[in-house]
Design a protein around this motif. Structure first.
Motif, short mmCIF file in Angstrom:
data_model
loop_
_atom_site.label_atom_id
_atom_site.label_comp_id
_atom_site.label_asym_id
_atom_site.label_seq_id
_atom_site.Cartn_x
_atom_site.Cartn_y
_atom_site.Cartn_z
N SER A 7 0.85 -1.58 0.00
CA SER A 7 -0.17 0.24 0.13
C SER A 7 0.67 1.43 0.19
CB SER A 7 -1.12 0.09 1.23
OG SER A 7 0.15 0.12 2.43
N ASN A 8 2.15 1.18 -0.13
CA ASN A 8 2.92 2.16 0.07
C ASN A 8 2.91 2.46 -1.00
OD1 ASN A 8 5.18 4.14 -0.37
ND2 ASN A 8 6.70 2.70 1.33
N PRO A 9 2.92 4.02 -1.09
CA PRO A 9 2.74 4.31 -3.20
C PRO A 9 3.55 4.76 -4.14
CG PRO A 9 2.59 6.33 -1.52
CD PRO A 9 2.46 5.10 -0.63
N ILE A 10 5.29 4.66 -3.00
CA ILE A 10 6.37 5.22 -3.47
C ILE A 10 7.21 3.48 -4.04
CG2 ILE A 10 8.49 6.08 -3.00
CD1 ILE A 10 7.25 8.04 -1.53
N ALA A 11 6.85 2.54 -2.86
CA ALA A 11 8.11 1.47 -3.03
C ALA A 11 6.40 0.06 -2.60
CB ALA A 11 8.83 1.55 -1.45
N ASN A 12 6.51 -0.19 -3.64
CA ASN A 12 5.65 -1.31 -4.05
C ASN A 12 6.19 -2.19 -4.53
OD1 ASN A 12 3.84 -0.84 -5.86
ND2 ASN A 12 3.78 1.20 -4.72
N ARG A 13 5.23 -3.45 -4.90
CA ARG A 13 5.81 -4.57 -5.77
C ARG A 13 5.68 -4.40 -7.08
NH1 ARG A 13 3.74 -10.33 -3.05
NH2 ARG A 13 2.11 -8.77 -2.69
N GLU A 14 3.74 -3.49 -6.89
CA GLU A 14 4.04 -3.28 -8.48
C GLU A 14 4.69 -2.62 -8.92
OE1 GLU A 14 0.10 -0.55 -10.82
OE2 GLU A 14 -0.09 -2.20 -8.89
N LEU A 15 5.32 -1.32 -8.48
CA LEU A 15 6.90 -0.43 -9.67
C LEU A 15 7.23 -1.19 -8.83
CD1 LEU A 15 5.36 2.84 -7.21
CD2 LEU A 15 4.72 2.11 -9.86
N PHE A 16 7.89 -2.02 -8.02
CA PHE A 16 9.25 -2.52 -8.02
C PHE A 16 9.43 -4.25 -8.11
CE2 PHE A 16 9.47 1.94 -7.07
CZ PHE A 16 11.21 1.99 -7.80
N PRO A 17 8.78 -4.59 -9.33
CA PRO A 17 8.55 -6.11 -8.82
C PRO A 17 9.89 -7.23 -8.55
CG PRO A 17 8.48 -5.56 -11.49
CD PRO A 17 8.93 -4.18 -10.24
N GLU A 18 11.34 -6.34 -8.97
CA GLU A 18 12.44 -7.40 -8.48
C GLU A 18 12.61 -7.56 -6.82
OE1 GLU A 18 13.61 -2.89 -9.44
OE2 GLU A 18 12.17 -3.93 -10.20
N VAL A 19 12.08 -6.26 -6.46
CA VAL A 19 12.13 -6.44 -5.32
C VAL A 19 12.67 -7.58 -4.36
CG1 VAL A 19 9.86 -5.85 -4.19
CG2 VAL A 19 11.79 -5.14 -2.81
N GLU A 20 13.38 -7.99 -3.27
CA GLU A 20 13.81 -9.00 -3.28
C GLU A 20 13.67 -8.68 -1.23
OE1 GLU A 20 15.79 -11.43 -6.31
OE2 GLU A 20 17.88 -10.35 -5.29
N HIS A 21 13.82 -10.03 -0.72
CA HIS A 21 13.37 -10.84 0.83
C HIS A 21 14.82 -10.86 0.92
CE1 HIS A 21 11.47 -11.61 5.01
NE2 HIS A 21 12.95 -11.27 5.55
N HIS A 22 16.15 -10.63 1.92
CA HIS A 22 17.78 -11.51 1.65
C HIS A 22 17.34 -11.63 3.36
CE1 HIS A 22 18.70 -8.47 -1.84
NE2 HIS A 22 17.82 -9.91 -2.22
N LEU A 23 17.54 -12.45 3.88
CA LEU A 23 17.99 -13.32 4.86
C LEU A 23 19.45 -13.75 5.08
CD1 LEU A 23 14.99 -14.82 3.95
CD2 LEU A 23 15.05 -15.15 6.35
N TYR A 24 19.97 -13.80 6.23
CA TYR A 24 21.25 -13.64 6.41
C TYR A 24 21.07 -14.43 8.39
CZ TYR A 24 21.98 -10.07 3.50
OH TYR A 24 22.15 -9.94 2.44
N ILE A 25 21.43 -15.42 8.22
CA ILE A 25 20.61 -16.78 9.24
C ILE A 25 22.22 -16.97 9.98
CG2 ILE A 25 19.57 -18.84 10.28
CD1 ILE A 25 17.80 -18.76 7.37
N THR A 26 22.15 -16.54 11.50
CA THR A 26 23.44 -17.47 12.32
C THR A 26 22.87 -18.35 12.50
OG1 THR A 26 23.07 -15.88 13.87
CG2 THR A 26 24.86 -15.47 11.87
N GLY A 27 23.72 -19.13 13.94
CA GLY A 27 23.04 -19.94 14.61
C GLY A 27 21.92 -19.87 15.43
N ASP A 28 22.10 -18.04 16.05
CA ASP A 28 20.99 -17.48 16.81
C ASP A 28 20.61 -16.18 16.70
OD1 ASP A 28 23.25 -16.44 17.53
OD2 ASP A 28 23.55 -16.87 19.47
N GLU A 29 20.93 -15.70 15.25
CA GLU A 29 20.01 -14.65 14.53
C GLU A 29 19.68 -14.48 13.58
OE1 GLU A 29 22.53 -10.57 17.01
OE2 GLU A 29 23.84 -12.56 16.61
N ILE A 30 18.98 -13.85 13.09
CA ILE A 30 18.94 -13.79 11.55
C ILE A 30 18.28 -11.61 11.18
CG2 ILE A 30 17.28 -13.82 9.79
CD1 ILE A 30 15.76 -16.52 11.53
N PHE A 31 19.42 -11.87 10.42
CA PHE A 31 19.21 -10.49 9.89
C PHE A 31 18.56 -10.31 8.74
CE2 PHE A 31 20.44 -6.00 8.12
CZ PHE A 31 20.58 -5.33 10.06
N GLU A 32 17.34 -9.61 8.34
CA GLU A 32 16.27 -9.32 6.89
C GLU A 32 16.83 -8.38 6.60
OE1 GLU A 32 12.88 -11.26 7.28
OE2 GLU A 32 12.78 -11.37 9.85
#
Length: 145
Positions: free
Chosen positions: A106-131
């Motif tokens: 619902s963001n008028p500036i940054a959304n999947r319709e305007l930017f279909p290449e947007v990605e969710h990256h995950l960096y996972i260690t044994g006890d932490e996750i950074f997204e």
């Protein structure tokens, strides 16, 4: 989740054998430094060199969680038939059908319709996750010990 291995410098068959050494949010970049148990390091740098991010920041969003706060994420299995994966090296993940990305619909500036290449990256260690949510891939700077 999709396995993503842009570098093979970190030696870790399991994500719990690497850790976050530093996470820096700067006005000009976001840098995540990961280190394996052998002293090898990788900087993951989001600095938007091509100025493609539609927001005033270098990524759309990022968040940090402990393993207790990340029980909503399934643990990926490596497809042993995939010859592109170095099984002795660490890997990261890209989340497909991400609810985190859907929050921007619902963001008028940054959304999947305007930017279909947007990605969710995950960096996972044994006890932490950074997204990270970004519409470009970061740079990876590796330092082998």
């Amino acid at each position: 989740m999709e396995i993503w291995q842009p570098t093979t410098v970190l030696k870790s068959e399991y994500t719990h054998r690497m850790h976050f050494k530093e996470i820096l949010r700067h006005n000009e970049y976001l840098k995540i430094t990961l280190e394996d148990n052998h002293g090898n390091e990788v900087d993951v740098i989001y600095d938007d060199p091509d100025k493609v991010c539609p927001l005033e920041y270098f990524v759309w969003s990022f968040r940090h969680n402990t393993e207790c706060g990340s029980i909503h994420l399934p643990r990926p299995e490596i497809d042993k038939t995939n010859k592109k994966i170095d099984e002795k090296s660490a890997y990261f993940c890209k989340m497909r059908n991400s609810n985190y990305i859907k929050q921007f619909d619902s963001n008028p500036i940054a959304n999947r319709e305007l930017f279909p290449e947007v990605e969710h990256h995950l960096y996972i260690t044994g006890d932490e996750i950074f997204e990270v949510i970004s519409n470009y891939e970061p740079r990876f700077v590796a330092r082998e010990k």
